[in-house]
Design a protein around this motif. Structure first.
Motif, PDB file in Angstrom:
ATOM      1  N   SER A   1       0.842  -1.194   0.000  1.00  0.00           N
ATOM      2  CA  SER A   1       0.000   0.000   0.000  1.00  0.00           C
ATOM      3  C   SER A   1       0.875   1.241   0.000  1.00  0.00           C
ATOM      4  CB  SER A   1      -0.934   0.006   1.213  1.00  0.00           C
ATOM      5  OG  SER A   1      -0.184  -0.008   2.419  1.00  0.00           O
TER       6      SER A   1
ATOM      7  N   ARG B   1      -1.571   7.774   0.890  1.00  0.00           N
ATOM      8  CA  ARG B   1      -2.044   8.969   0.188  1.00  0.00           C
ATOM      9  C   ARG B   1      -2.892   9.808   1.132  1.00  0.00           C
ATOM     10  NH1 ARG B   1       1.399   8.936  -4.049  1.00  0.00           N
ATOM     11  NH2 ARG B   1       1.136   7.107  -5.395  1.00  0.00           N
TER      12      ARG B   1
ATOM     13  N   THR C   1      -7.567   5.352  -4.335  1.00  0.00           N
ATOM     14  CA  THR C   1      -7.392   5.552  -2.897  1.00  0.00           C
ATOM     15  C   THR C   1      -8.599   5.025  -2.122  1.00  0.00           C
ATOM     16  OG1 THR C   1      -8.298   7.804  -3.079  1.00  0.00           O
ATOM     17  CG2 THR C   1      -5.898   7.541  -3.171  1.00  0.00           C
TER      18      THR C   1
ATOM     19  N   ARG D   1      -5.307   5.915   4.682  1.00  0.00           N
ATOM     20  CA  ARG D   1      -5.754   6.077   3.302  1.00  0.00           C
ATOM     21  C   ARG D   1      -4.575   5.796   2.382  1.00  0.00           C
ATOM     22  NH1 ARG D   1     -10.447   7.276   1.571  1.00  0.00           N
ATOM     23  NH2 ARG D   1     -10.760   7.913  -0.612  1.00  0.00           N
ATOM     24  N   ALA D   2      -4.794   4.930   1.400  1.00  0.00           N
ATOM     25  CA  ALA D   2      -3.687   4.497   0.559  1.00  0.00           C
ATOM     26  C   ALA D   2      -4.212   3.886  -0.729  1.00  0.00           C
ATOM     27  CB  ALA D   2      -2.826   3.477   1.304  1.00  0.00           C
ATOM     28  N   GLN D   3      -3.289   3.650  -1.651  1.00  0.00           N
ATOM     29  CA  GLN D   3      -3.533   2.874  -2.860  1.00  0.00           C
ATOM     30  C   GLN D   3      -2.874   1.514  -2.705  1.00  0.00           C
ATOM     31  OE1 GLN D   3      -1.652   5.815  -5.448  1.00  0.00           O
ATOM     32  NE2 GLN D   3      -3.522   5.905  -6.670  1.00  0.00           N
TER      33      GLN D   3
END
Length: 265
Positions: free
Chosen positions: A11, A14, A22, A39-41
């Motif tokens: 991950s 973001r 996201t 919060r992430a990709q």
């Protein structure tokens, strides 16, 4: 003569709430006893593993694929779970290897998140997957020969759970593998073939590895028992077995799980 690869998701943190891909994911920076989110990709890292030398290898990144969950912000990418993305990446690797030498076997090393029907049923030919599995995984024997009466059975009787094989005293194989320049003794056994629910046409072999303790730098180290599943192959005599030798599979399994893999930037 053997092309080895590994896959794992990662991950990327973001802050934007509108950036593509996201969403709220499990935060890897939190301790296991206090799980948190961030919060992430999510992406899938597909790497080639260079041949082992004294128990060391190098991970050469091949592809960096988006693996965005259903609840992520998505406008240009479809939602995918990790086993689904991994199956597509493994197919790409197999096709690329076939373009140079179709006879080269491919070995894919992944963790327990890939122990899903979506991954197992999509394995290409001449490809071996070594997947870590749960100690209480539900396994079933192959069905008995069809007698010509009633509906053909898809599954046989339920087999022992992987953990239950540790109590057996016979059938174990002992050998040494080189890990980070040192010889490590391993005690393992192979059982199978087995089937899993929703996978009646995909026989699997179970590898159970006993736990170990050893002395290192004036400290006593301990390794818990571990269990793996590998796709089974049938010989001309009808017997089922592993597609590669047990020593080869476990040498790579230990190497990739013991911090002896270095990823090149």
């Amino acid at each position: 003569g053997l092309y080895v690869m590994g896959m794992d998701s990662t991950s990327v943190p973001r802050h934007s709430a509108r950036m593509e891909g996201t969403g709220w994911l499990k935060c890897p920076r939190n301790p296991p006893w206090k799980v948190g989110i961030h919060r992430a990709q999510r992406f899938l890292n597909v790497s080639w593993l260079a041949p082992l030398e004294q128990g060391y290898s190098r991970a050469i990144p091949l592809r960096w694929l988006p693996c965005f969950p259903q609840k992520a912000v998505r406008t240009a990418h479809a939602a995918q779970v990790e086993p689904q993305t991994g199956a597509a990446a493994l197919k790409w690797v197999r096709e690329t290897v076939d373009a140079h030498d179709p006879l080269t076997p491919v070995l894919c090393l992944v963790d327990g998140s890939y122990d899903r029907p979506a991954f197992w049923t999509a394995l290409p030919s001449r490809t071996t997957a070594l997947v870590r599995t749960a100690r209480n995984r539900r396994l079933m024997h192959l069905p008995p020969a069809y007698s010509g009466r009633g509906r053909r059975r898809k599954y046989g009787q339920r087999a022992l759970a992987p953990l239950d094989y540790l109590a057996q005293t016979d059938g174990w194989h002992s050998f040494s593998v080189t890990v980070r320049g040192q010889q490590r003794r391993m005690v393992a056994r192979v059982e199978g073939p087995f089937l899993r629910e929703k996978m009646p046409d995909t026989p699997l072999m179970l590898i159970a590895v006993r736990g170990q303790t050893w002395q290192a730098a004036q400290r006593k180290r301990k390794r818990e028992p571990v269990f793996y599943l590998a796709n089974a192959v049938q010989a001309e005599n009808g017997q089922w077995g592993l597609p590669l030798s047990l020593q080869t599979l476990l040498a790579w399994a230990w190497a990739t799980s013991s911090a002896s893999i270095r990823t090149l930037p």
